[in-house]
Design a protein around this motif. Structure first.
Motif, PDB file in Angstrom:
ATOM      1  N   GLY A  15      38.198  37.119  33.426  1.00  0.00           N
ATOM      2  CA  GLY A  15      36.984  36.558  32.845  1.00  0.00           C
ATOM      3  C   GLY A  15      35.770  36.833  33.727  1.00  0.00           C
ATOM      4  N   ASN A  16      34.630  36.268  33.329  1.00  0.00           N
ATOM      5  CA  ASN A  16      33.381  36.500  34.065  1.00  0.00           C
ATOM      6  C   ASN A  16      33.456  36.050  35.514  1.00  0.00           C
ATOM      7  N   ILE A  17      34.209  34.971  35.758  1.00  0.00           N
ATOM      8  CA  ILE A  17      34.279  34.393  37.096  1.00  0.00           C
ATOM      9  C   ILE A  17      35.034  35.281  38.091  1.00  0.00           C
ATOM     10  N   GLY A  18      35.811  36.241  37.567  1.00  0.00           N
ATOM     11  CA  GLY A  18      36.668  37.054  38.429  1.00  0.00           C
ATOM     12  C   GLY A  18      36.077  38.369  38.880  1.00  0.00           C
ATOM     13  N   GLU A  19      34.789  38.580  38.691  1.00  0.00           N
ATOM     14  CA  GLU A  19      34.196  39.880  39.019  1.00  0.00           C
ATOM     15  C   GLU A  19      34.413  40.268  40.486  1.00  0.00           C
ATOM     16  N   GLY A  20      34.213  39.322  41.401  1.00  0.00           N
ATOM     17  CA  GLY A  20      34.394  39.620  42.816  1.00  0.00           C
ATOM     18  C   GLY A  20      35.830  39.979  43.157  1.00  0.00           C
ATOM     19  N   ALA A  21      36.780  39.288  42.537  1.00  0.00           N
ATOM     20  CA  ALA A  21      38.200  39.576  42.766  1.00  0.00           C
ATOM     21  C   ALA A  21      38.568  40.947  42.217  1.00  0.00           C
ATOM     22  N   ARG A  22      38.021  41.293  41.060  1.00  0.00           N
ATOM     23  CA  ARG A  22      38.292  42.622  40.483  1.00  0.00           C
ATOM     24  C   ARG A  22      37.691  43.716  41.354  1.00  0.00           C
ATOM     25  N   ARG A  23      36.544  43.444  41.920  1.00  0.00           N
ATOM     26  CA  ARG A  23      35.918  44.413  42.816  1.00  0.00           C
ATOM     27  C   ARG A  23      36.776  44.614  44.063  1.00  0.00           C
ATOM     28  N   TYR A  24      37.346  43.532  44.585  1.00  0.00           N
ATOM     29  CA  TYR A  24      38.228  43.635  45.751  1.00  0.00           C
ATOM     30  C   TYR A  24      39.447  44.486  45.425  1.00  0.00           C
ATOM     31  N   LEU A  25      40.044  44.287  44.247  1.00  0.00           N
ATOM     32  CA  LEU A  25      41.187  45.101  43.837  1.00  0.00           C
ATOM     33  C   LEU A  25      40.814  46.580  43.807  1.00  0.00           C
ATOM     34  N   ILE A  34      48.400  47.909  37.298  1.00  0.00           N
ATOM     35  CA  ILE A  34      49.318  47.336  38.290  1.00  0.00           C
ATOM     36  C   ILE A  34      49.062  45.836  38.449  1.00  0.00           C
ATOM     37  N   ALA A  35      47.791  45.430  38.356  1.00  0.00           N
ATOM     38  CA  ALA A  35      47.454  44.007  38.445  1.00  0.00           C
ATOM     39  C   ALA A  35      48.067  43.235  37.288  1.00  0.00           C
ATOM     40  N   GLU A  36      48.043  43.815  36.099  1.00  0.00           N
ATOM     41  CA  GLU A  36      48.626  43.144  34.941  1.00  0.00           C
ATOM     42  C   GLU A  36      50.153  43.169  34.994  1.00  0.00           C
ATOM     43  N   GLN A  37      50.710  44.265  35.492  1.00  0.00           N
ATOM     44  CA  GLN A  37      52.170  44.367  35.599  1.00  0.00           C
ATOM     45  C   GLN A  37      52.741  43.263  36.479  1.00  0.00           C
ATOM     46  N   PHE A  38      52.035  42.948  37.575  1.00  0.00           N
ATOM     47  CA  PHE A  38      52.505  41.923  38.510  1.00  0.00           C
ATOM     48  C   PHE A  38      51.795  40.584  38.316  1.00  0.00           C
ATOM     49  N   ARG A  39      51.030  40.485  37.215  1.00  0.00           N
ATOM     50  CA  ARG A  39      50.390  39.235  36.789  1.00  0.00           C
ATOM     51  C   ARG A  39      49.490  38.622  37.856  1.00  0.00           C
ATOM     52  N   LEU A  40      48.721  39.473  38.530  1.00  0.00           N
ATOM     53  CA  LEU A  40      47.786  38.970  39.524  1.00  0.00           C
ATOM     54  C   LEU A  40      46.744  38.073  38.864  1.00  0.00           C
ATOM     55  N   GLY A  41      46.186  37.183  39.652  1.00  0.00           N
ATOM     56  CA  GLY A  41      45.183  36.265  39.137  1.00  0.00           C
ATOM     57  C   GLY A  41      44.132  35.963  40.188  1.00  0.00           C
ATOM     58  N   PHE A  42      43.255  35.033  39.854  1.00  0.00           N
ATOM     59  CA  PHE A  42      42.181  34.636  40.765  1.00  0.00           C
ATOM     60  C   PHE A  42      42.032  33.126  40.718  1.00  0.00           C
ATOM     61  N   ALA A  43      42.029  32.507  41.909  1.00  0.00           N
ATOM     62  CA  ALA A  43      41.758  31.074  42.025  1.00  0.00           C
ATOM     63  C   ALA A  43      40.291  30.908  42.403  1.00  0.00           C
ATOM     64  N   PRO A  44      39.460  30.362  41.521  1.00  0.00           N
ATOM     65  CA  PRO A  44      38.026  30.229  41.819  1.00  0.00           C
ATOM     66  C   PRO A  44      37.757  29.290  42.989  1.00  0.00           C
ATOM     67  N   SER A  45      36.507  29.282  43.415  1.00  0.00           N
ATOM     68  CA  SER A  45      36.112  28.505  44.592  1.00  0.00           C
ATOM     69  C   SER A  45      36.021  27.008  44.325  1.00  0.00           C
ATOM     70  N   GLY A  46      35.898  26.634  43.056  1.00  0.00           N
ATOM     71  CA  GLY A  46      35.728  25.216  42.726  1.00  0.00           C
ATOM     72  C   GLY A  46      36.898  24.363  43.161  1.00  0.00           C
ATOM     73  N   ARG A  47      36.641  23.071  43.260  1.00  0.00           N
ATOM     74  CA  ARG A  47      37.628  22.141  43.804  1.00  0.00           C
ATOM     75  C   ARG A  47      38.672  21.695  42.776  1.00  0.00           C
ATOM     76  N   GLU A  48      38.344  21.719  41.491  1.00  0.00           N
ATOM     77  CA  GLU A  48      39.229  21.077  40.522  1.00  0.00           C
ATOM     78  C   GLU A  48      39.508  21.915  39.278  1.00  0.00           C
ATOM     79  N   GLY A  49      39.306  23.223  39.329  1.00  0.00           N
ATOM     80  CA  GLY A  49      39.507  24.048  38.139  1.00  0.00           C
ATOM     81  C   GLY A  49      40.930  24.008  37.615  1.00  0.00           C
ATOM     82  N   LEU A  50      41.905  24.297  38.493  1.00  0.00           N
ATOM     83  CA  LEU A  50      43.299  24.282  38.070  1.00  0.00           C
ATOM     84  C   LEU A  50      43.740  22.859  37.720  1.00  0.00           C
TER      85      LEU A  50
END
Length: 200
Positions: A15-25, A34-50
């Protein structure tokens, strides 16, 4: 619970929030496939998202805390344990997610003067009823068949090492989760694949 968390992390990555993580990849030479094959994800900086996502899914937050996905503050509120991290789901031999590894991403802005947060570069799920770090190999469920066919295994140190090799066709690769290689991990590799020939 781990499956629900993985879904949340994946949505954040793509999603939009993951741009920095996608850039790192991309900087590490890893493509979307490969990211989708291994189901990589991103944990945002916020305190209570998950924590909010799990609440919306009517998940058992006490069990989620026992798995190390979230924590519980003195005020009784739940908070995310993984923040601003690239997330690597860790599976058992049959492919069920039993834990996560999180790689701290570079901060877009430097910390304020005088602040030193001492955040660990890698954060793994704690040992739990599902997850025991010393008896798991990252990627082994995906690599089993190739290891058996080739009658050899490649063992590397970490997540990104493994992803880079698999992306370049070395399917018979597993990783030791960034820790010292233990006897139990070698026993599991032997039982799962039947091979003796291992390259480190």
């Amino acid at each position: 619970l781990n499956e629900t968390a993985a879904t949340y992390f994946q949505r954040c990555l793509w999603g939009n929030i993951g741009e920095g993580a996608r850039r790192y990849l991309a900087e590490r030479g890893l493509n979307r496939a490969i990211a989708e094959q291994f189901r990589l994800g991103f944990a945002p900086s916020g305190r209570e998202g998950l924590a909010r996502f799990l609440t919306a899914q009517r998940a058992d937050l006490e069990k989620a805390a026992a798995l190390g996905l979230i924590g519980k503050g003195q005020d009784g509120r739940y908070f995310d344990k993984f923040r601003h991290r690239l997330m690597f789901p860790i599976t058992d031999l049959v492919g069920r997610i039993v834990g996560f590894g999180g790689r701290l991403l570079p901060m877009s802005q430097p910390a304020p003067a005088g602040k030193n947060y001492h955040l660990p570069k890698y954060l793994n799920s704690p040992d739990s009823v599902l997850y025991k770090k010393s008896s798991l190999l990252y990627g082994l469920s995906q690599a089993k068949e190739a290891i058996q066919q080739q009658q050899r295994a490649i063992l590397v140190e970490g997540y990104i090492d493994l992803l880079a090799l698999v992306q370049h066709g070395q399917m018979a690769t597993a990783a030791v989760l960034g820790t010292a290689l233990g006897v139990e991990q070698l026993k599991i590799l032997r039982r799962a694949t039947g091979v003796y020939e291992v390259y480190l």
